[in-house]
Motif scaffolding. Structure first.
Motif, mmCIF file in Angstrom:
data_model
loop_
_atom_site.group_PDB
_atom_site.id
_atom_site.type_symbol
_atom_site.label_atom_id
_atom_site.label_comp_id
_atom_site.label_asym_id
_atom_site.label_seq_id
_atom_site.Cartn_x
_atom_site.Cartn_y
_atom_site.Cartn_z
ATOM 1 N N LEU A 28 -1.919 9.844 7.727
ATOM 2 C CA LEU A 28 -3.219 9.726 8.413
ATOM 3 C C LEU A 28 -4.363 10.138 7.488
ATOM 4 O O LEU A 28 -5.417 9.484 7.463
ATOM 5 N N ALA A 29 -4.155 11.193 6.721
ATOM 6 C CA ALA A 29 -5.175 11.628 5.765
ATOM 7 C C ALA A 29 -5.376 10.586 4.669
ATOM 8 O O ALA A 29 -6.501 10.373 4.205
ATOM 9 N N LEU A 30 -4.306 9.913 4.294
ATOM 10 C CA LEU A 30 -4.398 8.840 3.300
ATOM 11 C C LEU A 30 -5.269 7.703 3.829
ATOM 12 O O LEU A 30 -6.155 7.202 3.124
ATOM 13 N N VAL A 31 -5.058 7.341 5.074
ATOM 14 C CA VAL A 31 -5.871 6.295 5.697
ATOM 15 C C VAL A 31 -7.324 6.755 5.821
ATOM 16 O O VAL A 31 -8.260 6.009 5.514
ATOM 17 N N ALA A 32 -7.521 7.991 6.254
ATOM 18 C CA ALA A 32 -8.881 8.509 6.444
ATOM 19 C C ALA A 32 -9.650 8.585 5.125
ATOM 20 O O ALA A 32 -10.831 8.212 5.072
ATOM 21 N N THR A 33 -8.989 9.048 4.059
ATOM 22 C CA THR A 33 -9.693 9.141 2.771
ATOM 23 C C THR A 33 -9.972 7.758 2.197
ATOM 24 O O THR A 33 -11.020 7.548 1.586
ATOM 25 N N THR A 34 -9.058 6.816 2.407
ATOM 26 C CA THR A 34 -9.305 5.446 1.945
ATOM 27 C C THR A 34 -10.465 4.838 2.715
ATOM 28 O O THR A 34 -11.359 4.214 2.122
ATOM 29 N N LEU A 35 -10.470 5.030 4.028
ATOM 30 C CA LEU A 35 -11.559 4.507 4.846
ATOM 31 C C LEU A 35 -12.895 5.123 4.455
ATOM 32 O O LEU A 35 -13.899 4.411 4.304
ATOM 33 N N SER A 36 -12.910 6.432 4.256
ATOM 34 C CA SER A 36 -14.175 7.075 3.876
ATOM 35 C C SER A 36 -14.638 6.607 2.503
ATOM 36 O O SER A 36 -15.839 6.405 2.290
ATOM 37 N N ASP A 37 -13.712 6.397 1.584
ATOM 38 C CA ASP A 37 -14.084 5.911 0.254
ATOM 39 C C ASP A 37 -14.658 4.499 0.335
ATOM 40 O O ASP A 37 -15.687 4.197 -0.272
ATOM 41 N N VAL A 38 -14.017 3.640 1.118
ATOM 42 C CA VAL A 38 -14.512 2.263 1.276
ATOM 43 C C VAL A 38 -15.881 2.259 1.952
ATOM 44 O O VAL A 38 -16.798 1.548 1.518
ATOM 45 N N LEU A 39 -16.035 3.058 3.000
ATOM 46 C CA LEU A 39 -17.329 3.115 3.692
ATOM 47 C C LEU A 39 -18.427 3.660 2.770
ATOM 48 O O LEU A 39 -19.546 3.131 2.758
ATOM 49 N N GLN A 55 -5.281 11.539 -2.998
ATOM 50 C CA GLN A 55 -4.241 10.616 -2.537
ATOM 51 C C GLN A 55 -3.035 10.598 -3.464
ATOM 52 O O GLN A 55 -1.898 10.641 -2.997
ATOM 53 N N THR A 56 -3.275 10.530 -4.775
ATOM 54 C CA THR A 56 -2.158 10.389 -5.717
ATOM 55 C C THR A 56 -1.482 11.713 -6.052
ATOM 56 O O THR A 56 -0.287 11.733 -6.320
ATOM 57 N N GLN A 57 -2.218 12.807 -6.049
ATOM 58 C CA GLN A 57 -1.637 14.091 -6.431
ATOM 59 C C GLN A 57 -1.029 14.863 -5.261
ATOM 60 O O GLN A 57 -0.226 15.772 -5.478
ATOM 61 N N TYR A 58 -1.404 14.524 -4.039
ATOM 62 C CA TYR A 58 -0.916 15.278 -2.887
ATOM 63 C C TYR A 58 -0.369 14.405 -1.766
ATOM 64 O O TYR A 58 0.777 14.577 -1.350
ATOM 65 N N LEU A 59 -1.186 13.497 -1.263
ATOM 66 C CA LEU A 59 -0.815 12.782 -0.044
ATOM 67 C C LEU A 59 0.379 11.850 -0.236
ATOM 68 O O LEU A 59 1.307 11.855 0.567
ATOM 69 N N MET A 60 0.370 11.053 -1.303
ATOM 70 C CA MET A 60 1.505 10.148 -1.535
ATOM 71 C C MET A 60 2.768 10.924 -1.885
ATOM 72 O O MET A 60 3.873 10.539 -1.483
ATOM 73 N N ILE A 61 2.605 12.005 -2.608
ATOM 74 C CA ILE A 61 3.756 12.852 -2.951
ATOM 75 C C ILE A 61 4.355 13.440 -1.678
ATOM 76 O O ILE A 61 5.569 13.416 -1.477
ATOM 77 N N ALA A 62 3.509 13.946 -0.797
ATOM 78 C CA ALA A 62 3.995 14.502 0.470
ATOM 79 C C ALA A 62 4.630 13.416 1.324
ATOM 80 O O ALA A 62 5.692 13.631 1.929
ATOM 81 N N LEU A 63 4.011 12.259 1.359
ATOM 82 C CA LEU A 63 4.520 11.157 2.174
ATOM 83 C C LEU A 63 5.934 10.767 1.762
ATOM 84 O O LEU A 63 6.781 10.516 2.614
ATOM 85 N N TYR A 64 6.213 10.779 0.485
ATOM 86 C CA TYR A 64 7.541 10.400 0.014
ATOM 87 C C TYR A 64 8.536 11.569 0.066
ATOM 88 O O TYR A 64 9.575 11.491 0.714
ATOM 89 N N PHE A 65 8.222 12.648 -0.615
ATOM 90 C CA PHE A 65 9.211 13.702 -0.820
ATOM 91 C C PHE A 65 9.519 14.499 0.439
ATOM 92 O O PHE A 65 10.601 15.086 0.543
ATOM 93 N N LEU A 66 8.613 14.546 1.391
ATOM 94 C CA LEU A 66 8.899 15.278 2.624
ATOM 95 C C LEU A 66 9.721 14.460 3.614
ATOM 96 O O LEU A 66 10.149 14.984 4.636
ATOM 97 N N THR A 67 9.952 13.186 3.294
ATOM 98 C CA THR A 67 10.727 12.343 4.207
ATOM 99 C C THR A 67 12.099 11.943 3.661
ATOM 100 O O THR A 67 12.893 11.357 4.376
ATOM 101 N N VAL A 68 12.391 12.271 2.410
ATOM 102 C CA VAL A 68 13.649 11.843 1.791
ATOM 103 C C VAL A 68 14.862 12.439 2.511
ATOM 104 O O VAL A 68 15.838 11.735 2.784
ATOM 105 N N ALA A 69 14.824 13.720 2.831
ATOM 106 C CA ALA A 69 15.972 14.361 3.500
ATOM 107 C C ALA A 69 16.208 13.755 4.881
ATOM 108 O O ALA A 69 17.356 13.536 5.281
ATOM 109 N N TYR A 70 15.124 13.474 5.614
ATOM 110 C CA TYR A 70 15.272 12.861 6.936
ATOM 111 C C TYR A 70 15.892 11.469 6.817
ATOM 112 O O TYR A 70 16.767 11.099 7.601
ATOM 113 N N ALA A 71 15.458 10.711 5.806
ATOM 114 C CA ALA A 71 16.031 9.381 5.578
ATOM 115 C C ALA A 71 17.513 9.495 5.220
ATOM 116 O O ALA A 71 18.322 8.679 5.663
#
Length: 181
Positions: A28-39, A55-71
């Protein structure tokens, strides 16, 4: 012993679900920051210069690595299924143990390397990009936690599978390809 194992599995599962929730907030933060940047680029003709780094140093890293164990818990990772129809269910379980054990070794090495990197950045208090000068260890700890939790999940699955294999009466297993004939 079995009860403690089940409770530990539930505990790890709760952490996995919590990590998935955090990853959802990162999405959600990734979407919000992208939207704010575009606006900001469209309306004010100014870029949000910290958005890309966040986005690249925190949000995408969290999005991937925090879901690997669940997957891994759900077994939704890519698997090579060539020849799998030729293997009995018992053979498939044994194969899963072998693959999970190799994966655990690999994840263990990655956990160690990322922990060493995290520790070095912690000790040096290394900072990120000038547009987002946060300590680097704050993003590296996400990777360490993701790998460590994935390792725990693999260990739980290996133990569970080995117990299941030990309980299996091989004489009652269907013969190779017998199910299709």
């Amino acid at each position: 012993m079995k009860r403690a194992f089940v409770q530990f599995d539930r505990f790890v599962g709760a952490i996995e679900r919590g990590f998935v929730g955090i990853a959802g907030m990162a999405a959600l933060a990734l979407v919000a920051t992208t939207l704010s940047d575009v606006l900001m680029r469209t309306v004010a003709h100014r870029a949000v210069n910290w958005a890309f780094d966040l986005q690249t140093q925190y949000l995408m890293i969290a999005l991937y690595f925090l879901t690997v164990a669940y997957a891994q818990r759900q077994r939704t990772h890519i698997a090579i299924e060539i020849g799998q129809p030729l293997i009995s269910r018992f053979g498939g379980r044994v194969w899963d143990v072998i693959v999970d054990a190799l994966s655990l070794v690999f994840i263990g090495i990655l956990t160690y390397w990322t922990f060493v990197s995290f520790w070095r950045s912690w000790l040096s208090q290394e900072l990120g990009e000038p547009t987002l000068p946060w300590p680097v260890w704050t993003s590296e700890i996400i990777v360490v936690l993701g790998f460590a939790l994935t390792g725990l999940r693999l260990l739980i699955q290996i133990i569970d599978q080995v117990v299941e294999i030990a309980r299996t009466d091989v004489s009652r297993e269907p013969a190779l390809l017998e199910e299709e004939i």
